[in-house]
Design a protein around this motif. Structure first.
Motif, PDB file in Angstrom:
ATOM      1  N   GLU A   1     -39.470  26.418   2.879  1.00  0.00           N
ATOM      2  CA  GLU A   1     -38.294  26.072   2.082  1.00  0.00           C
ATOM      3  C   GLU A   1     -37.016  26.494   2.816  1.00  0.00           C
ATOM      4  O   GLU A   1     -36.946  27.562   3.406  1.00  0.00           O
ATOM      5  CB  GLU A   1     -38.360  26.768   0.722  1.00  0.00           C
ATOM      6  N   GLY A   2     -36.034  25.612   2.773  1.00  0.00           N
ATOM      7  CA  GLY A   2     -34.765  25.891   3.427  1.00  0.00           C
ATOM      8  C   GLY A   2     -34.714  25.448   4.877  1.00  0.00           C
ATOM      9  O   GLY A   2     -33.703  25.636   5.548  1.00  0.00           O
ATOM     10  N   TYR A   3     -35.805  24.864   5.386  1.00  0.00           N
ATOM     11  CA  TYR A   3     -35.853  24.414   6.773  1.00  0.00           C
ATOM     12  C   TYR A   3     -36.173  22.935   6.831  1.00  0.00           C
ATOM     13  O   TYR A   3     -36.741  22.359   5.898  1.00  0.00           O
ATOM     14  CB  TYR A   3     -36.922  25.185   7.569  1.00  0.00           C
ATOM     15  N   GLU A   4     -35.821  22.324   7.954  1.00  0.00           N
ATOM     16  CA  GLU A   4     -36.191  20.945   8.221  1.00  0.00           C
ATOM     17  C   GLU A   4     -36.571  20.831   9.696  1.00  0.00           C
ATOM     18  O   GLU A   4     -36.142  21.637  10.509  1.00  0.00           O
ATOM     19  CB  GLU A   4     -35.032  19.987   7.909  1.00  0.00           C
ATOM     20  N   ILE A   5     -37.382  19.858   9.997  1.00  0.00           N
ATOM     21  CA  ILE A   5     -37.792  19.635  11.381  1.00  0.00           C
ATOM     22  C   ILE A   5     -36.612  19.010  12.123  1.00  0.00           C
ATOM     23  O   ILE A   5     -36.084  17.981  11.699  1.00  0.00           O
ATOM     24  CB  ILE A   5     -39.028  18.725  11.454  1.00  0.00           C
ATOM     25  N   SER A   6     -36.211  19.639  13.217  1.00  0.00           N
ATOM     26  CA  SER A   6     -35.104  19.081  13.994  1.00  0.00           C
ATOM     27  C   SER A   6     -35.615  18.209  15.131  1.00  0.00           C
ATOM     28  O   SER A   6     -34.967  17.252  15.520  1.00  0.00           O
ATOM     29  CB  SER A   6     -34.207  20.188  14.552  1.00  0.00           C
ATOM     30  N   ARG A   7     -36.774  18.536  15.670  1.00  0.00           N
ATOM     31  CA  ARG A   7     -37.333  17.774  16.776  1.00  0.00           C
ATOM     32  C   ARG A   7     -38.767  18.219  16.994  1.00  0.00           C
ATOM     33  O   ARG A   7     -39.097  19.368  16.760  1.00  0.00           O
ATOM     34  CB  ARG A   7     -36.502  18.039  18.028  1.00  0.00           C
ATOM     35  N   ILE A   8     -39.592  17.326  17.453  1.00  0.00           N
ATOM     36  CA  ILE A   8     -40.974  17.659  17.792  1.00  0.00           C
ATOM     37  C   ILE A   8     -41.153  17.430  19.283  1.00  0.00           C
ATOM     38  O   ILE A   8     -40.851  16.352  19.797  1.00  0.00           O
ATOM     39  CB  ILE A   8     -41.978  16.791  17.008  1.00  0.00           C
ATOM     40  N   ASP A   9     -41.591  18.464  19.981  1.00  0.00           N
ATOM     41  CA  ASP A   9     -41.858  18.362  21.407  1.00  0.00           C
ATOM     42  C   ASP A   9     -43.350  18.540  21.634  1.00  0.00           C
ATOM     43  O   ASP A   9     -43.870  19.632  21.441  1.00  0.00           O
ATOM     44  CB  ASP A   9     -41.114  19.456  22.191  1.00  0.00           C
TER      45      ASP A   9
END
Length: 163
Positions: free
Chosen positions: A146-154
């Motif tokens: 909670e409170g986070y989101e995926i910014s990028r997947i490497d």
């Protein structure tokens, strides 16, 4: 999971310049284009940034470590320190002109292709290579706290020669 890539239909725009302030007017002349890319990203085109940008972006899509770029600069007689190379690479990354890819947390590569893609890491030669399949997707993602989101997947797929 696919990431959204900004839609830009201008083929003259270098992928590293997409998403920056204004679209640079690229001509195919590396020196002019590096100047335009830096200015469009809000960076002052200093002599060192221009020279390092010319080495980075003048040869197409590449994966370089700071040490590799420093060696190229030295061979090209560009008077920069390794610290300046690190600082410039980090500034270009922060501006969205480069993408940082870490391998094992011990080696960091800087990718001139900032579009969404994944990599093979060739263990024997310590090379980073783009995975050519644009349709590669992860089928199941873990719950994000909670409170986070995926910014990028490497995704880095490690390869080694068969024995």
């Amino acid at each position: 999971m696919n990431e959204e890539v900004p839609a830009v239909n201008d083929d003259a725009v270098h992928p590293a310049a997409r998403g920056a302030g204004h679209q640079p007017a690229l001509t195919g002349c590396p020196w002019h284009d590096v100047n335009e890319m830096l200015q469009s990203a809000g960076l002052r085109p200093t002599r060192q940034r221009m020279a390092l940008g010319w080495l980075l972006f003048g040869k197409g899509a590449r994966h370089l470590t700071a040490e590799m770029l420093y060696e190229e600069a030295t061979l090209a007689k560009v008077p920069v320190s390794l610290a300046t190379v690190y600082n410039t690479l980090n500034q270009l990354t922060d501006a969205g002109l480069l993408r940082q890819v870490s391998v094992d947390g011990t080696k960091t590569y800087f990718d001139t292709n900032v579009t969404t893609h994944h990599h093979y890491y060739l263990e024997n030669s310590h090379e980073l290579v783009d995975i050519p399949d644009p349709n590669l997707v992860l089928s199941k993602m873990p719950e994000v706290p909670e409170g986070y989101e995926i910014s990028r997947i490497d995704m880095v797929v490690r390869l080694r020669k068969k024995r």
